[in-house]
Design an enzyme around this catalytic site. Sequence first.
Site, PDB file in Angstrom:
ATOM      1  N   ASP A 191      -2.119   6.438  -5.085  1.00 40.05           N
ATOM      2  CA  ASP A 191      -2.851   5.046  -3.651  1.00 40.05           C
ATOM      3  C   ASP A 191      -3.833   4.039  -4.396  1.00 40.05           C
ATOM      4  O   ASP A 191      -3.783   4.095  -4.958  1.00 40.05           O
ATOM      5  CB  ASP A 191      -4.060   5.893  -3.309  1.00 40.05           C
ATOM      6  CG  ASP A 191      -3.843   5.361  -1.819  1.00 40.05           C
ATOM      7  OD1 ASP A 191      -3.163   4.055  -1.178  1.00 40.05           O
ATOM      8  OD2 ASP A 191      -4.828   5.477  -1.045  1.00 40.05           O
TER       9      ASP A 191
ATOM     10  N   ASP B  85       0.167  -0.921   0.043  1.00 39.13           N
ATOM     11  CA  ASP B  85       0.100   0.223   0.413  1.00 39.13           C
ATOM     12  C   ASP B  85       0.791   1.213  -0.255  1.00 39.13           C
ATOM     13  O   ASP B  85       1.841   1.119   1.008  1.00 39.13           O
ATOM     14  CB  ASP B  85      -1.140   0.076   0.920  1.00 39.13           C
ATOM     15  CG  ASP B  85      -1.180   1.728   1.624  1.00 39.13           C
ATOM     16  OD1 ASP B  85      -2.065   2.083   0.572  1.00 39.13           O
ATOM     17  OD2 ASP B  85      -2.021   1.674   2.285  1.00 39.13           O
TER      18      ASP B  85
END
Length: 504
Positions: free
Chosen positions: A391, A202
């Site tokens: 992201d 992530d």
Amino acid sequence: MQLAFSSSFLLVALLFAIAQVEASPVMRSRTVTLPLKRLPQQIGVHPTVLLQQHINRSHRRHARMVGVGGPSTTELEKRLQKRLNLAKPPKYDKRYNRSGARTHLSLISMETGAKIVTRMGKRSIRAAIGGDNLKATPDQGFPKAALDAANAGDLTKANKPTAPNSIGLDVEQVYYLPANDVGYIATIQAGTPPRDFSVLMDSGSADFWIGGEGCQSQSGGDCGNHVFLGQQSSTTFRDSGKVFQVTYGSGQVQGNIVSDNLNIAGLALVKHVFGVALVESQDFSGNATKFDGLMGLAQSTLSNQRVLTPVESLAKQGLISEAITSYKISRVSDGLNDGEITFGGLDQSKFDPSTLVTFQNINQNGFWEGDVTVSVDSQDLGLQGRTAILDTGTTLIIAPPADADAVHAKIPGTKTDGQGGFVIPCTNTAVVSLTFGGQAFDINPIDLLFAPVDPNNLQGDCLSGITSGQIGGPQQWLVGDVFLKNAYFSHNVNKNQISLAKLV
């Protein structure tokens, strides 16, 4: 021609998360590449409900990124409730998910879904859920590889890696639309003797944790069919007794700060400092979640554990020359299955070097954010002063309402759903482009197709992968995998820079 899935008619997109680190020396320097594996989607829900779950999660995630209060739990529940009331039951008889559980339980966990189940009851929940008694069949030009994977409900094996220090990416596809390739995991080793742990990667968080021995689920019971780390399994495990807690867009974990040996693609981090989760929400503890931990790769200034991220530790210990992390996010429908994450450099075989642009990260908090302009079919929309947080942990693209309206106004046949989402033709060919550092990057039109409104009609309407949300500044976007599958993405902590390039 009818079209459906092998498992459930639509499958809940799982989340992303976090990571952290500190390392001890092994003195060599090289680029390291790990495999990324797409997370399976286990639970079936109506597509409009699924979209709202993603919007809710993205809004909360965005709110944390910009440091403002996000929507309340009550507000999120109302949004889901409205979707449930509007959802029409699909024309299927079977109402079980792949694991055999009744689908009236399927909204548990994903952004206040458990409370919706409690309040709405079985009848309303079943009206929001599809069946799984039909097989996917080739139609409307969807790639056979994606349909085969959807029917198999299993991993699609990766091709042989193309670069040194690379490991191939296996991809599980349980639904045939590219917008549902939503999670990517890599395998690392932890403990002595070392054991494999599946870890979610992530770019939008900065803590590393894996499940700890004795982990308990907030919903009751243990933390499911996962791999755990602790004194019973590792002779080098040391518990500091210090606690940490991380809350995500969906779900949360809490546990202790520990140290143990890690191995990341052959690089040994001795007595590394990170977290083990002792309490996990259902989003992480359930058997449907196919990862054992989360690795955040934003800058360590965001870390709840207050330790270095893995890439920062690798650079500090001289294992890589700079704290660079690079991503090739795969799209299963391409049939390539070549996703990977690379530490210490960029995999030159994945992108066109002539298109590589590098620009300054403008985010002051540790996320990866750059200036962006937007066009549709090469027509600049005139949106000045916009920025975008990149992201990997977000599936959708979230744009300020006026910007989302401007984009969809250029896509013929668009309709608003009245709740921040948009419906576009499944046959859309309009190309949305985001420009960073002077280089325009096209979004493949198929990545905009989040889900068909009617699963039996792939020439009808689809939910758009670009939605509206106003949480941060009025000119700030949150850009997830809908875009990132279309570019090679890299960031450098040492230079506080971001790089993007066109894929090959």
